[in-house]
Design an enzyme around this catalytic site. Structure first.
Site, PDB file in Angstrom:
ATOM      1  N   GLN A 209      26.711  -0.343 -69.085  1.00 14.43           N
ATOM      2  CA  GLN A 209      27.193   0.045 -68.246  1.00 14.43           C
ATOM      3  C   GLN A 209      27.969  -0.957 -67.062  1.00 14.43           C
ATOM      4  O   GLN A 209      29.183  -0.506 -66.153  1.00 14.43           O
ATOM      5  CB  GLN A 209      26.109   0.329 -66.798  1.00 14.43           C
ATOM      6  CG  GLN A 209      25.090   1.515 -67.799  1.00 14.43           C
ATOM      7  CD  GLN A 209      26.013   3.394 -67.556  1.00 14.43           C
ATOM      8  OE1 GLN A 209      27.569   3.084 -67.401  1.00 14.43           O
ATOM      9  NE2 GLN A 209      25.407   4.009 -69.154  1.00 14.43           N
ATOM     10  N   LYS A 232      32.371   4.045 -72.929  1.00 18.55           N
ATOM     11  CA  LYS A 232      31.524   4.200 -71.898  1.00 18.55           C
ATOM     12  C   LYS A 232      32.891   3.321 -70.926  1.00 18.55           C
ATOM     13  O   LYS A 232      33.233   3.321 -69.467  1.00 18.55           O
ATOM     14  CB  LYS A 232      30.653   3.874 -71.597  1.00 18.55           C
ATOM     15  CG  LYS A 232      29.174   4.402 -72.029  1.00 18.55           C
ATOM     16  CD  LYS A 232      28.213   3.570 -71.413  1.00 18.55           C
ATOM     17  CE  LYS A 232      26.771   4.207 -72.845  1.00 18.55           C
ATOM     18  NZ  LYS A 232      26.257   5.693 -72.303  1.00 18.55           N
ATOM     19  N   CYS A 371      16.756   7.547 -70.959  1.00 18.70           N
ATOM     20  CA  CYS A 371      16.565   6.685 -72.368  1.00 18.70           C
ATOM     21  C   CYS A 371      15.543   5.346 -71.692  1.00 18.70           C
ATOM     22  O   CYS A 371      16.023   3.784 -72.047  1.00 18.70           O
ATOM     23  CB  CYS A 371      17.505   5.753 -72.854  1.00 18.70           C
ATOM     24  SG  CYS A 371      17.779   7.495 -74.175  1.00 18.70           S
TER      25      CYS A 371
HETATM   26  N1  7TS Z   1      22.413   0.297 -72.949  1.00 13.47           N
HETATM   27  C1  7TS Z   1      22.541   0.964 -71.518  1.00 13.47           C
HETATM   28  C2  7TS Z   1      22.553   0.397 -70.051  1.00 13.47           C
HETATM   29  C3  7TS Z   1      22.964   2.106 -71.961  1.00 13.47           C
HETATM   30  O1  7TS Z   1      23.462   3.063 -70.159  1.00 13.47           O
HETATM   31  C4  7TS Z   1      22.963   3.148 -72.708  1.00 13.47           C
HETATM   32  C5  7TS Z   1      23.536   4.744 -73.355  1.00 13.47           C
HETATM   33  C6  7TS Z   1      23.256   2.169 -74.210  1.00 13.47           C
HETATM   34  C7  7TS Z   1      22.927   1.150 -74.062  1.00 13.47           C
HETATM   35  C8  7TS Z   1      23.123   3.018 -75.775  1.00 13.47           C
HETATM   36  O2  7TS Z   1      24.695   3.171 -75.581  1.00 13.47           O
HETATM   37  P1  7TS Z   1      25.098   3.484 -76.575  1.00 13.47           P
HETATM   38  O3  7TS Z   1      26.453   3.991 -76.871  1.00 13.47           O
HETATM   39  O4  7TS Z   1      24.961   2.780 -78.811  1.00 13.47           O
HETATM   40  O5  7TS Z   1      24.096   4.806 -77.097  1.00 13.47           O
HETATM   41  N2  7TS Z   1      23.441   5.125 -72.045  1.00 13.47           N
HETATM   42  C9  7TS Z   1      23.305   6.902 -71.988  1.00 13.47           C
HETATM   43  C10 7TS Z   1      23.130   7.457 -70.741  1.00 13.47           C
HETATM   44  O6  7TS Z   1      22.768   7.034 -69.080  1.00 13.47           O
HETATM   45  N3  7TS Z   1      23.017   8.455 -70.917  1.00 13.47           N
HETATM   46  O7  7TS Z   1      23.414   8.750 -72.254  1.00 13.47           O
HETATM   47  C11 7TS Z   1      23.828   7.405 -72.682  1.00 13.47           C
END
Ligand code: 7TS
Length: 415
Positions: A209, A232, A371
């Site tokens: 984030q 993101k 999550c």
């Molecule tokens: N860490 C944080 C702080 C996150 O917000 C997310 C995904 C992940 C790890 C995992 O990322 P990924 O790209 O491997 O899925 N967060 C979110 C959310 O807040 N809503 O959907 C995905």
């Protein structure tokens, strides 16, 4: 471009994001407030991906023909962009993965299972996304290590007053998010890195984030492991990054095995290629990686400081207006300690009903536990509604969110 709302040309920025210019059912303009889940993509990223497919798509690192050579050059140029973007000392310290989740699992399994011993401690905290929690549970179960948790203050920050007791010579790793995906809390990574290193522990930063919204430098303070996702950061899905110090990449085990990651293969054993290849088994998502490079170029062309300042203005307005709605609680610290993420509840309206009313008005937010089940347990909630802002949002869109919350209260006949 400066971040003063009078001069930050958000309309020019928005022209770069075709998806934003649509009306949804009911003829409502889309107000996209779900960037924390995934960010929208500028035209330049999509154009770069199309260019790859139209002009030189070919598997990388094979050195066989001209298309493959071009694709490999583009991939390695993207790696260099990532290196510069996060201030890494060496190109070999940038591993392309499928995303934050994969990157963190690589650390928990490749480093954790190899080096943790019974009695060792991993220091987590209650605001982590499951991606920076569950892999450590598995690593602890496999090695006999113990999980410890930094408590949170009432306003959703890390309570560092207990750090002296929690951080000891038993601590082998501190795993922490740079910015909470629910509370928005920006954590004191500098201090945590210093304190972890003082007791001989490593620090693993979940930057999923933070990376899209503030500058990152893995050498100031020195970070040991850092993970983030391309999608993101306005880039494609299916691509992410694991940064780790070269020494750690050399010491840890690969997580996935197969083609490209080997030096020599015998019938009963194999030896590994040098990093980053050691951690890039199989065909890596090379076009997505090139798209991520284009996303970094795009973000750099605006400037992360400007992005952060403009998003802060949006956030200040959103906090002020939302907090003034009767029955609204915004969870997390005050606006100066957080990024532009607002997770909130409205007395008398279920978060899913609220997001449904907002959706019918074209306002895309997310409802659920995001999550972070332990965090929601701590907050004594099963779900929150989350609005997450980005530099392509406008001050008018903040009004649309707040108007939608008022409308939801009317639907549920709240005074
Ligand atoms: N860490 C944080 C702080 C996150 O917000 C997310 C995904 C992940 C790890 C995992 O990322 P990924 O790209 O491997 O899925 N967060 C979110 C959310 O807040 N809503 O959907 C995905």
């Amino acid at each position: 471009m400066t971040a003063n709302s009078a001069t930050f040309d958000v309309e020019a920025v928005r022209r770069d994001f075709p998806i934003l210019h649509q009306r949804l059912s009911g003829d409502m303009p889309l107000v996209y407030l779900d960037t924390a889940a995934t960010a929208q993509k500028p035209r330049s990223v999509m154009a770069k991906v199309m260019e790859c497919y139209e002009q030189y798509n070919s598997n990388v690192h094979r050195g066989i023909h001209q298309l493959g050579d071009r694709m490999t050059i583009e991939l390695e140029a993207a790696r260099e962009k990532v290196q510069r973007f996060i201030g890494a000392g060496e190109l070999e310290e940038i591993v392309f993965t499928s995303g934050t989740t994969m990157s963190l699992n690589m650390v928990a399994h490749g480093w954790g299972r190899k080096f943790l011993r019974p009695g060792d401690e991993i220091l987590l905290n209650m605001m982590e996304h499951h991606a920076n929690l569950v892999p450590w549970q598995l690593a602890a179960a496999a090695t006999g290590a113990t999980l410890k948790y930094i408590p949170l203050t009432a306003d959703g920050r890390l309570d560092l007053s207990s750090l002296d007791q929690l951080l000891t010579s038993k601590t082998k790793l501190v795993a922490v998010t740079a910015m909470s995906n629910v509370l928005g809390t920006v954590n004191p990574i500098n201090e945590l890195a210093r304190r972890a290193h003082d007791v001989g522990a490593l620090i693993c930063v979940d930057a999923a984030q933070s990376v899209p919204h503030m500058p990152t430098n893995v050498r100031s303070p020195q970070i040991d492991f850092l993970a983030f996702s391309g999608h993101k950061l306005y880039g494609p899905t299916g691509i992410g990054v694991l940064y780790a110090r070269r020494q750690l990449l050399e010491a840890m085990d690969p997580f996935l095995a197969g083609g490209h990651m080997i030096r020599e293969v015998f019938l009963d054993s194999s030896t590994w290629a040098d990093p980053p290849a050691k951690f890039e088994a199989g065909t890596c998502p090379f076009i997505e990686a090139v798209g991520l490079g284009a996303a970094i170029d795009y973000v750099n062309s605006i400037g992360l400081l400007q992005i952060g300042q403009y998003e802060h203005q949006l956030s200040v307005k959103a906090h002020e207006k939302l907090a003034a709605v009767p029955g609204v609680t915004i969870h997390g610290p005050s606006v100066d300690h957080k990024g532009a993420i607002l997770s909130f509840t409205v007395d008398g309206v279920h978060p899913h009903d609220l997001s449904d009313v907002l959706d019918r008005r074209g306002v895309a937010v997310r409802a659920g536990h995001h999550c972070t089940m332990p965090l929601h347990e701590l907050l004594n909630l099963t779900a929150t509604t989350r609005a997450s802002l980005a530099f392509y949002n406008t001050l008018d869109e903040v009004d649309a969110l707040v108007d939608g919350v008022h409308a939801a209260r009317k639907v549920f006949r709240l005074k």
